[in-house]
Write a protein that holds these residues in place. Structure first.
Motif, PDB file in Angstrom:
ATOM      1  N   MET A   1       6.130  -0.322  -7.913  1.00  0.00           N
ATOM      2  CA  MET A   1       7.527  -0.078  -7.606  1.00  0.00           C
ATOM      3  C   MET A   1       8.339  -0.252  -8.876  1.00  0.00           C
ATOM      4  O   MET A   1       8.079  -1.140  -9.679  1.00  0.00           O
ATOM      5  CB  MET A   1       8.027  -1.060  -6.557  1.00  0.00           C
ATOM      6  CG  MET A   1       9.499  -0.831  -6.230  1.00  0.00           C
ATOM      7  SD  MET A   1      10.271  -2.091  -5.213  1.00  0.00           S
ATOM      8  CE  MET A   1      10.755  -3.250  -6.464  1.00  0.00           C
ATOM      9  N   MET A  82      16.087  -2.046   0.962  1.00  0.00           N
ATOM     10  CA  MET A  82      14.762  -1.465   0.799  1.00  0.00           C
ATOM     11  C   MET A  82      13.740  -2.591   0.790  1.00  0.00           C
ATOM     12  O   MET A  82      13.898  -3.566   0.050  1.00  0.00           O
ATOM     13  CB  MET A  82      14.663  -0.692  -0.516  1.00  0.00           C
ATOM     14  CG  MET A  82      15.644   0.459  -0.656  1.00  0.00           C
ATOM     15  SD  MET A  82      15.431   1.762   0.557  1.00  0.00           S
ATOM     16  CE  MET A  82      13.742   2.197   0.293  1.00  0.00           C
ATOM     17  N   TYR A  84       9.758  -3.937   0.168  1.00  0.00           N
ATOM     18  CA  TYR A  84       8.578  -3.660  -0.655  1.00  0.00           C
ATOM     19  C   TYR A  84       7.529  -4.730  -0.416  1.00  0.00           C
ATOM     20  O   TYR A  84       7.838  -5.918  -0.296  1.00  0.00           O
ATOM     21  CB  TYR A  84       8.940  -3.649  -2.147  1.00  0.00           C
ATOM     22  CG  TYR A  84       7.722  -3.791  -3.021  1.00  0.00           C
ATOM     23  CD1 TYR A  84       6.883  -2.704  -3.257  1.00  0.00           C
ATOM     24  CD2 TYR A  84       7.365  -5.018  -3.560  1.00  0.00           C
ATOM     25  CE1 TYR A  84       5.731  -2.840  -4.006  1.00  0.00           C
ATOM     26  CE2 TYR A  84       6.217  -5.174  -4.324  1.00  0.00           C
ATOM     27  CZ  TYR A  84       5.402  -4.079  -4.541  1.00  0.00           C
ATOM     28  OH  TYR A  84       4.263  -4.218  -5.272  1.00  0.00           O
ATOM     29  N   PHE A 122       8.809   4.286  -5.469  1.00  0.00           N
ATOM     30  CA  PHE A 122       7.635   3.704  -4.837  1.00  0.00           C
ATOM     31  C   PHE A 122       6.444   4.617  -5.079  1.00  0.00           C
ATOM     32  O   PHE A 122       6.491   5.807  -4.754  1.00  0.00           O
ATOM     33  CB  PHE A 122       7.853   3.541  -3.327  1.00  0.00           C
ATOM     34  CG  PHE A 122       8.981   2.611  -2.984  1.00  0.00           C
ATOM     35  CD1 PHE A 122       8.821   1.243  -3.099  1.00  0.00           C
ATOM     36  CD2 PHE A 122      10.200   3.110  -2.556  1.00  0.00           C
ATOM     37  CE1 PHE A 122       9.867   0.378  -2.783  1.00  0.00           C
ATOM     38  CE2 PHE A 122      11.243   2.259  -2.241  1.00  0.00           C
ATOM     39  CZ  PHE A 122      11.081   0.884  -2.353  1.00  0.00           C
ATOM     40  N   ASP A 126       2.397   1.529  -2.946  1.00  0.00           N
ATOM     41  CA  ASP A 126       3.459   0.554  -2.682  1.00  0.00           C
ATOM     42  C   ASP A 126       3.899   0.640  -1.227  1.00  0.00           C
ATOM     43  O   ASP A 126       4.422   1.672  -0.793  1.00  0.00           O
ATOM     44  CB  ASP A 126       4.691   0.842  -3.557  1.00  0.00           C
ATOM     45  CG  ASP A 126       4.453   0.587  -5.035  1.00  0.00           C
ATOM     46  OD1 ASP A 126       3.628  -0.288  -5.364  1.00  0.00           O
ATOM     47  OD2 ASP A 126       5.109   1.257  -5.856  1.00  0.00           O
ATOM     48  N   HIS A 128       6.470   0.246   1.547  1.00  0.00           N
ATOM     49  CA  HIS A 128       7.933   0.256   1.463  1.00  0.00           C
ATOM     50  C   HIS A 128       8.533   0.657   2.805  1.00  0.00           C
ATOM     51  O   HIS A 128       7.878   1.268   3.642  1.00  0.00           O
ATOM     52  CB  HIS A 128       8.417   1.198   0.359  1.00  0.00           C
ATOM     53  CG  HIS A 128       8.009   2.618   0.547  1.00  0.00           C
ATOM     54  ND1 HIS A 128       6.736   3.071   0.262  1.00  0.00           N
ATOM     55  CD2 HIS A 128       8.680   3.697   1.010  1.00  0.00           C
ATOM     56  CE1 HIS A 128       6.657   4.364   0.526  1.00  0.00           C
ATOM     57  NE2 HIS A 128       7.826   4.772   0.992  1.00  0.00           N
TER      58      HIS A 128
END
Length: 152
Positions: A1, A82, A84, A122, A126, A128
């Motif tokens: 990321m 967001m 992650y 991303f 990743d 997300h």
């Protein structure tokens, strides 16, 4: 990321390929003037979707990963967070769908506030999730760019 401010998009052109072309496209125009729906950058190798959505609590939205595309998320209006997490830290909820280029997961992650001056990149590995609210929900208008990664 990767997360950074939009004025630094040029620092990432070196990523090359469809991803580099997508970043150059984003840096070369006023983003708030893009129309709703899909805009092609490089056919199916790089395109963006401008969408309006309601934010939701994190518990109502799964993490996702992709195999073919990297995602770039930019919040144009409203407030969204967001999420992650490394894919290895997540528990699969579904098998991979090649039609949607997506696999969903449950688990914990870290959250970053989106905004019109910031982007989130991303990579396929990743985990997300976007359109997350940290309190009262609301409407967001955002860009999601899909950029195919060669060799994936």
């Amino acid at each position: 990321m990767i997360t950074d401010t939009l004025d630094r998009l040029g620092a990432y052109y070196c990523l090359g390929g469809s991803l580099g072309r997508a970043l150059e496209f984003l840096a070369s125009r006023p983003l708030d003037a893009l129309p709703e729906g899909r805009t092609d950058i490089d056919g199916d190798d790089a395109f963006l979707l401008v969408q309006s959505r309601e934010t939701r609590p994190s518990s109502e939205e799964p993490f996702e990963t992709h195999r073919k595309y990297a995602d770039i998320h930019i919040t144009l209006e409203g407030e969204e967070w967001m999420g992650y997490a490394p894919e290895a830290d997540l528990e699969p909820l579904s098998g991979y769908s090649s039609e949607k280029d997506c696999r969903t997961y449950s688990g914990d992650g870290v959250f970053f506030r989106g905004g019109p001056d910031r982007f989130f990149l991303f990579f396929p590995w990743d985990g997300h999730k976007g359109c997350i609210s940290m309190g009262a929900g609301g409407r967001v208008r955002k860009i999601v760019v899909k950029a195919a990664l060669e060799g994936r």
